[in-house]
Design an enzyme around this catalytic site. Sequence first.
Site, mmCIF file in Angstrom:
data_model
loop_
_atom_site.group_PDB
_atom_site.id
_atom_site.type_symbol
_atom_site.label_atom_id
_atom_site.label_comp_id
_atom_site.label_asym_id
_atom_site.label_seq_id
_atom_site.Cartn_x
_atom_site.Cartn_y
_atom_site.Cartn_z
ATOM 1 N N LYS A 108 28.323 -16.220 19.331
ATOM 2 C CA LYS A 108 28.986 -15.085 19.982
ATOM 3 C C LYS A 108 28.466 -13.776 19.403
ATOM 4 O O LYS A 108 28.276 -13.638 18.190
ATOM 5 C CB LYS A 108 30.493 -15.168 19.789
ATOM 6 C CG LYS A 108 31.286 -14.205 20.672
ATOM 7 C CD LYS A 108 32.781 -14.494 20.544
ATOM 8 C CE LYS A 108 33.590 -13.738 21.592
ATOM 9 N NZ LYS A 108 33.485 -12.299 21.453
ATOM 10 N N GLU A 168 32.652 -0.512 19.771
ATOM 11 C CA GLU A 168 33.957 -0.573 19.120
ATOM 12 C C GLU A 168 34.076 0.458 18.012
ATOM 13 O O GLU A 168 35.106 1.118 17.853
ATOM 14 C CB GLU A 168 34.180 -1.989 18.589
ATOM 15 C CG GLU A 168 34.330 -3.023 19.708
ATOM 16 C CD GLU A 168 34.174 -4.456 19.220
ATOM 17 O OE1 GLU A 168 34.031 -4.662 17.995
ATOM 18 O OE2 GLU A 168 34.189 -5.370 20.072
ATOM 19 N N SER A 223 31.496 -13.745 15.648
ATOM 20 C CA SER A 223 32.700 -14.549 15.442
ATOM 21 C C SER A 223 32.523 -15.476 14.260
ATOM 22 O O SER A 223 31.430 -15.996 14.019
ATOM 23 C CB SER A 223 33.014 -15.368 16.699
ATOM 24 O OG SER A 223 34.090 -16.261 16.473
ATOM 25 N N HIS A 255 38.503 2.784 40.323
ATOM 26 C CA HIS A 255 39.748 2.011 40.158
ATOM 27 C C HIS A 255 39.466 0.602 39.621
ATOM 28 O O HIS A 255 40.235 -0.338 39.866
ATOM 29 C CB HIS A 255 40.513 1.896 41.480
ATOM 30 C CG HIS A 255 40.885 3.206 42.092
ATOM 31 N ND1 HIS A 255 42.054 3.869 41.788
ATOM 32 C CD2 HIS A 255 40.222 3.992 42.986
ATOM 33 C CE1 HIS A 255 42.117 4.998 42.475
ATOM 34 N NE2 HIS A 255 41.006 5.098 43.195
#
Length: 464
Positions: free
Chosen positions: A325, A332, A319, A189
Amino acid sequence: METRIERDSMGTIDVPADRYWGAQTQRSLGNFDIGRDTFVWGRAMVHALGVLKKSAAAANTALGELPSEVGNLVVQAADEVIAGKLDDHFPLVVFQTGSGTQSNMNSNEVISNRAIELAGGEKGSKDPVHPNDHVNRGQSSNDTFPTAMHIAVVCELNERLYGSVKQLRDTLAKKSEEYADVVKVGRTHLQDATPITLGQEIGEWVAQIDFALERVREADTATRDLAIGGTAVGTGLNAHPEFGKTCAAEISKETGLEFRQAENLFASLSAHDALVTVSAALRTLAGALMKMANDVRWLASGPRNGIGELLIPANEPGSSIMPGKVNPTQCEAMTMVATRVFGNDATVGFAGTQGNFQLNVYKPVMAHAVLESIRLIADACVSFDEHCAQGIEPDHEVIAHNLDRNLMVVTALNRHIGYDKAATIAKKAHAEGTTLREAALASGEVSEADFDKWVVPMDMTHNN
């Protein structure tokens, strides 16, 4: 541009002089300018049509339906199609006649004209090799196109998909073994749960992939049944009675994969349940890969304000505005592939319901969708393996820190002091910001020796 005149039952039409295709292919180019997805994509369908036409010529020659000199010319030209030498002569798009008639005729015309050229004749003359009478002998687009669909899918599964998925699967299996003793927080959960090992967590991904891949292999087996020999409606009209079986045997010989003529040719033309099943299995596999990729990117989230239990390769800057970053780009890409496969499956599932009477006329889009799913999954697995999975490592410090703060190890106390008292201890620790050990000892319900004996995270990763 120099042209020549080609003829069909509708009359004459100009065709580029340097192209092997004929009148029907040229008409299709003019009538179906819908997108530019062609069957040369991945070569799968063009290769399959070449295999089919070569096998059909060999079968018809063996059965006395074609003179050997004509059959040999067709085989020779079809070999060039199989080898990819004539790919530029297959220009048709997916969105055409639903039976695939134009693509079937495209292959007939290319092979006919190349065979004529090999014989020293003039392209477009249909002599000594006629596209319909010889290359398409004993066939209809209604049985040849679904046969080519099945050949293409089975070949792509065996030559592209299985090895690529296994490459990733085996890497994950090694990681599972390597990190079998790394105890970490389990999560249900999206909340903290009892401990597991990192090996168990990765092993779950392996098991899902194995399950899905087995379903694909089962669907592959059913797809070995071919429609060839059914001709227009499944009756086999105009084909030699042994043509279908003989052709299937030739296809098996050519591909090195076992094919057979379908028992019910009517069903093979009017329904494509085997492809629907393959697509559904690919969807299941894509779902397993999506679960794996999402787990990896959550576990690697951070680097300072996420879960951060996994370290993954930093492949490129993440980025254009935030210096330093780095993003989980392979995760993805994999999840985007999965969504595309889900969409393809929706297309295939719906198209598979649209058979009317003796023919389903959604064949090209079904073939394209399944073949694209195979290609995308295969490529994504190799990419994820090489640029992410092989470099996955645990951050032992973060894992130990999270495990030390995990209140759900309190579950180990249930059998000794009961659920209610254990829950009180866990809530006290959370409310006061202490460790579970501190709260347990402060409660007076557990001694220091008993706590250290009962609450052992590694022992909680298996059934004692």
